[in-house]
Scaffold this active site. Sequence first.
Site, mmCIF file in Angstrom:
data_model
loop_
_atom_site.group_PDB
_atom_site.id
_atom_site.type_symbol
_atom_site.label_atom_id
_atom_site.label_comp_id
_atom_site.label_asym_id
_atom_site.label_seq_id
_atom_site.Cartn_x
_atom_site.Cartn_y
_atom_site.Cartn_z
ATOM 1 N N HIS A 15 -9.091 16.516 2.138
ATOM 2 C CA HIS A 15 -10.272 16.980 1.410
ATOM 3 C C HIS A 15 -10.265 16.526 -0.057
ATOM 4 C CE1 HIS A 15 -7.013 19.844 1.149
ATOM 5 N NE2 HIS A 15 -7.532 20.337 0.043
ATOM 6 N N HIS A 70 3.571 -8.647 -5.603
ATOM 7 C CA HIS A 70 5.029 -8.520 -5.727
ATOM 8 C C HIS A 70 5.661 -7.674 -4.631
ATOM 9 C CE1 HIS A 70 5.272 -9.581 -10.309
ATOM 10 N NE2 HIS A 70 4.586 -10.470 -9.596
ATOM 11 N N ARG A 115 10.880 -15.073 -4.698
ATOM 12 C CA ARG A 115 11.924 -14.062 -4.966
ATOM 13 C C ARG A 115 11.530 -12.672 -4.479
ATOM 14 N NH1 ARG A 115 8.833 -14.661 -9.397
ATOM 15 N NH2 ARG A 115 8.396 -12.876 -10.745
#
Length: 145
Positions: A11, A100, A134
């Site tokens: 809600h 990322h 990475r």
Amino acid sequence: MNQTIPIASDHGGFEMKQFLIGKLEAVGYTVRDYGTHSADSVDYPDMIHPLATAISRNEYPLGIILCGSGNGAQMTANHHTHVRAALCWNVELAKLARQHNDANILTLPGRFIPCDLAWEIVQAFLSASFEGGRHTRRVEKIEQF
Ligand code: RB5
């Protein structure tokens, strides 16, 4: 646009969810609404678990969840394997969550940001891509413990 976006709230996020469904459909997304379907008080895990299960099973690439603060919804979703739910309250956080963290669920705090900003955040999240590199190693380590 040929993408289905699952969305769920309690809600506390109901009004914003309804606003976002209208916006998403207006630009061509198909929306799968996991509820809640009124402003009556409910327990957020009852709506969030089914959506997170579907994301975990790769039924959809990306989803959106909301509650009042965003915290309860995010905590619930992140119990599911392969779910990375990110709580975002501005556009930059939403972009970074995709770029990322390869976030697959956007979590919004329905009681703490305006609906127009929420829509900007949704658009940023849906249009950003994971950068890999990475970040892949780091994201893989999230489930390695
Ligand atoms: C509901 O009152 C509220 O607790 C919920 O929407 C959420 O903020 C919980 O984390």
